[in-house]
Design a protein around this motif. Structure first.
Motif, PDB file in Angstrom:
ATOM      1  N   MET A 100       0.828  -1.205   0.000  1.00 59.10           N
ATOM      2  CA  MET A 100       0.000   0.000   0.000  1.00 59.10           C
ATOM      3  C   MET A 100       0.862   1.254   0.000  1.00 59.10           C
ATOM      4  SD  MET A 100      -3.102   1.090  -0.071  1.00 59.10           S
ATOM      5  CE  MET A 100      -4.077  -0.340   0.404  1.00 59.10           C
ATOM      6  N   LYS A 101       2.004   1.184   0.677  1.00 61.13           N
ATOM      7  CA  LYS A 101       2.919   2.323   0.682  1.00 61.13           C
ATOM      8  C   LYS A 101       3.388   2.648  -0.731  1.00 61.13           C
ATOM      9  CE  LYS A 101       7.492   3.691   2.302  1.00 61.13           C
ATOM     10  NZ  LYS A 101       8.700   3.271   3.069  1.00 61.13           N
ATOM     11  N   SER A 102       3.712   1.617  -1.522  1.00 61.55           N
ATOM     12  CA  SER A 102       4.154   1.845  -2.898  1.00 61.55           C
ATOM     13  C   SER A 102       3.054   2.474  -3.735  1.00 61.55           C
ATOM     14  CB  SER A 102       4.604   0.526  -3.527  1.00 61.55           C
ATOM     15  OG  SER A 102       5.698  -0.030  -2.825  1.00 61.55           O
ATOM     16  N   LEU A 103       1.807   2.055  -3.486  1.00 61.31           N
ATOM     17  CA  LEU A 103       0.689   2.644  -4.220  1.00 61.31           C
ATOM     18  C   LEU A 103       0.519   4.117  -3.878  1.00 61.31           C
ATOM     19  CD1 LEU A 103      -1.873  -0.300  -3.923  1.00 61.31           C
ATOM     20  CD2 LEU A 103      -0.586   0.395  -5.955  1.00 61.31           C
ATOM     21  N   ILE A 104       0.671   4.466  -2.600  1.00 63.75           N
ATOM     22  CA  ILE A 104       0.547   5.869  -2.184  1.00 63.75           C
ATOM     23  C   ILE A 104       1.674   6.697  -2.797  1.00 63.75           C
ATOM     24  CG2 ILE A 104       0.566   7.422  -0.217  1.00 63.75           C
ATOM     25  CD1 ILE A 104      -0.699   5.183   1.434  1.00 63.75           C
ATOM     26  N   VAL A 105       2.902   6.139  -2.788  1.00 56.25           N
ATOM     27  CA  VAL A 105       4.044   6.854  -3.367  1.00 56.25           C
ATOM     28  C   VAL A 105       3.846   7.054  -4.872  1.00 56.25           C
ATOM     29  CG1 VAL A 105       6.505   6.690  -3.855  1.00 56.25           C
ATOM     30  CG2 VAL A 105       5.635   6.087  -1.588  1.00 56.25           C
ATOM     31  N   MET A 106       3.329   6.030  -5.550  1.00 59.16           N
ATOM     32  CA  MET A 106       3.074   6.177  -6.984  1.00 59.16           C
ATOM     33  C   MET A 106       2.027   7.249  -7.252  1.00 59.16           C
ATOM     34  SD  MET A 106       3.209   2.355  -8.661  1.00 59.16           S
ATOM     35  CE  MET A 106       2.483   1.438  -7.304  1.00 59.16           C
ATOM     36  N   SER A 107       1.039   7.331  -6.393  1.00 60.69           N
ATOM     37  CA  SER A 107       0.021   8.370  -6.561  1.00 60.69           C
ATOM     38  C   SER A 107       0.621   9.759  -6.379  1.00 60.69           C
ATOM     39  CB  SER A 107      -1.118   8.140  -5.566  1.00 60.69           C
ATOM     40  OG  SER A 107      -2.094   9.151  -5.697  1.00 60.69           O
ATOM     41  N   LEU A 108       1.507   9.896  -5.411  1.00 63.77           N
ATOM     42  CA  LEU A 108       2.153  11.191  -5.189  1.00 63.77           C
ATOM     43  C   LEU A 108       3.107  11.561  -6.326  1.00 63.77           C
ATOM     44  CD1 LEU A 108       2.908  10.901  -1.353  1.00 63.77           C
ATOM     45  CD2 LEU A 108       1.049  12.169  -2.461  1.00 63.77           C
ATOM     46  N   LEU A 109       3.756  10.561  -6.940  1.00 60.07           N
ATOM     47  CA  LEU A 109       4.690  10.813  -8.034  1.00 60.07           C
ATOM     48  C   LEU A 109       4.007  10.927  -9.389  1.00 60.07           C
ATOM     49  CD1 LEU A 109       7.588   8.372  -7.053  1.00 60.07           C
ATOM     50  CD2 LEU A 109       7.502  10.857  -6.754  1.00 60.07           C
ATOM     51  N   GLY A 110       2.709  10.697  -9.444  1.00 55.37           N
ATOM     52  CA  GLY A 110       1.986  10.803 -10.705  1.00 55.37           C
ATOM     53  C   GLY A 110       2.175   9.606 -11.607  1.00 55.37           C
ATOM     54  N   ILE A 111       2.443   8.434 -11.043  1.00 52.76           N
ATOM     55  CA  ILE A 111       2.644   7.217 -11.831  1.00 52.76           C
ATOM     56  C   ILE A 111       1.335   6.445 -11.869  1.00 52.76           C
ATOM     57  CG2 ILE A 111       3.942   5.071 -11.993  1.00 52.76           C
ATOM     58  CD1 ILE A 111       6.192   6.400 -10.477  1.00 52.76           C
ATOM     59  N   ASN A 112       1.063   5.859 -13.011  1.00 53.63           N
ATOM     60  CA  ASN A 112      -0.157   5.076 -13.181  1.00 53.63           C
ATOM     61  C   ASN A 112      -0.034   3.776 -12.385  1.00 53.63           C
ATOM     62  OD1 ASN A 112      -2.465   3.795 -14.034  1.00 53.63           O
ATOM     63  ND2 ASN A 112      -2.033   4.007 -16.221  1.00 53.63           N
ATOM     64  N   GLN A 113      -0.819   3.696 -11.264  1.00 56.94           N
ATOM     65  CA  GLN A 113      -0.724   2.523 -10.417  1.00 56.94           C
ATOM     66  C   GLN A 113      -1.217   1.269 -11.129  1.00 56.94           C
ATOM     67  OE1 GLN A 113      -2.509   5.278  -9.647  1.00 56.94           O
ATOM     68  NE2 GLN A 113      -1.955   6.060  -7.616  1.00 56.94           N
ATOM     69  N   ARG A 114      -2.269   1.413 -11.926  1.00 62.12           N
ATOM     70  CA  ARG A 114      -2.816   0.246 -12.614  1.00 62.12           C
ATOM     71  C   ARG A 114      -1.762  -0.373 -13.543  1.00 62.12           C
ATOM     72  NH1 ARG A 114      -7.883  -1.556 -13.752  1.00 62.12           N
ATOM     73  NH2 ARG A 114      -8.804   0.309 -12.807  1.00 62.12           N
ATOM     74  N   MET A 115      -0.973   0.460 -14.207  1.00 57.03           N
ATOM     75  CA  MET A 115       0.037  -0.059 -15.125  1.00 57.03           C
ATOM     76  C   MET A 115       1.112  -0.837 -14.365  1.00 57.03           C
ATOM     77  SD  MET A 115       2.550   2.088 -17.671  1.00 57.03           S
ATOM     78  CE  MET A 115       3.310   2.895 -16.247  1.00 57.03           C
ATOM     79  N   ILE A 116       1.569  -0.297 -13.241  1.00 56.32           N
ATOM     80  CA  ILE A 116       2.609  -0.975 -12.468  1.00 56.32           C
ATOM     81  C   ILE A 116       2.095  -2.293 -11.913  1.00 56.32           C
ATOM     82  CG2 ILE A 116       4.121  -0.800 -10.471  1.00 56.32           C
ATOM     83  CD1 ILE A 116       4.949   0.998 -12.748  1.00 56.32           C
ATOM     84  N   VAL A 117       0.873  -2.275 -11.365  1.00 56.56           N
ATOM     85  CA  VAL A 117       0.312  -3.499 -10.805  1.00 56.56           C
ATOM     86  C   VAL A 117       0.109  -4.539 -11.904  1.00 56.56           C
ATOM     87  CG1 VAL A 117      -1.707  -4.486  -9.655  1.00 56.56           C
ATOM     88  CG2 VAL A 117      -0.762  -2.313  -8.859  1.00 56.56           C
TER      89      VAL A 117
END
Length: 343
Positions: free
Chosen positions: A50-67
């Protein structure tokens, strides 16, 4: 004063309930926004916190793509550990560097299925270099055909080469290549392959004694071209070179001889014109000398007449006496009385 900060049991319970409600509300909000991604990764064993998802949201990275990429890697049986595998941090770093994470993951999976050695670092470097790493892997598995010359370009559709007998041959070739992943970074592109193959074909035809030899054995051209290592320092490995079309063009040797003959005729005419002009100039010079001599003659006659006139005025002219047996009126002669006989 100390009694002011003391809370009663009901007040403490109310405060604890408010804090718990806020924490629960925050967790509910986090789960509502990132819970589906986390649950998907958790059920797939993709190791996305969940921490990685929050960090990706803050960095503007598409979480769905990474997952999705982590799930694909996990299902393909590739390592996703945080030390040497395709971890979430490495995927995030590649996205932040401007790379295409999904393209890299698909390329690595395709290479793994085909038994090609391609790790994440090399695939990421190829992607960041501007090359399509997925297309490179597909081309390495299934070779592609390159037309020589390039029919999609705006240049000629056929290669033009001349044999030793002066006959032009128009040749079209197909080059089958496979991507060389080890030289994909820094290796030359398709344009270099096309240029080298064209040069090899032209050289092979130019070394043939007659165009009939080339027409009888077109494979000899490709053998000579392949022998020169045309794929050196390129991103491809040449599988084969095949002559797709060959036509007879113009008689370049005869045309060159005709052009040379015409040039020799023009040179001869120019030399003849130079000689004619020199002769005309010489003739004019002779005419000028004749005119000059005539002018000098006229001037001399004028001087003679002037001298006679001066002598007559000076009384230096007289009639000669007639000799015995001669009549003076038939052969009169004039003498000048200056002490010398002039006539």
């Amino acid at each position: 004063m100390s009694s002011i900060w003391l809370l009663t049991a009901p007040q403490f319970l109310i405060g604890f309930a408010i804090i718990a409600f806020l924490i629960g509300l925050l967790l509910a909000a986090m789960f509502a926004k990132w819970g589906s991604y986390w649950f998907q990764a958790y059920m797939s064993g993709a190791d996305v916190s969940m921490k990685s998802l929050i960090v990706m949201s803050l960095l503007g990275i598409n979480q769905r793509m990474i997952v999705t990429a982590k799930v694909m890697v996990r299902q393909a049986g590739l390592p996703i550990d945080r030390e040497s595998g395709m971890s979430t941090d490495r995927l995030q770093a590649h996205v932040l560097a401007g790379g295409d994470c999904m393209n890299v993951v698909k390329a690595i999976i395709a290479a793994h299925r085909a038994g090609i050695d391609l790790d994440f670092d090399r695939a990421a470097a190829i992607d960041l270099a501007g090359r399509d790493v997925l297309h490179a892997v597909q081309t390495s598995v299934s070779p592609q055909v390159i037309h020589c010359p390039d029919k999609d370009g705006h240049g000629r559709k056929m290669l033009s080469a001349v044999a030793k007998d002066g006959i032009e041959l128009l040749v079209g070739a197909r080059v089958t290549v496979r991507t060389n992943l080890k030289q994909l970074i820094g290796g030359a592109t398709e344009e270099t392959i096309i240029a080298r193959v064209g040069q090899g074909i032209i050289t092979a035809i130019g070394s043939a004694r007659t165009h009939r030899e080339v027409l009888e054995m077109p494979s000899q051209i490709t053998k000579n071209a392949m022998a020169h290592g045309l794929d050196a320092n390129t991103a491809f490995a040449i599988v084969s070179i095949d002559i797709a079309d060959i036509d007879v063009g113009e008689n370049i040797g005869a045309r060159l001889q005709s052009d040379q003959a015409n040039a020799d005729i023009r040179i001869a005419r120019a030399n003849a014109e130079v000689r004619r002009a020199e002769a005309v100039a010489k003739e004019q010079q002779m005419k000028a000398k004749v005119s000059e001599s005539q002018a000098q003659l006229v001037m001399a006659e004028v001087d003679v007449q002037a001298s006679l006139a001066d002598a007559f005025r000076a009384g230096q002219l007289r009639k000669l006496r007639a000799r015995p047996g001669q009549h003076s009126h038939k052969n009169p002669e004039l003498r000048i009385h200056d002490g010398r006989t002039v006539g």
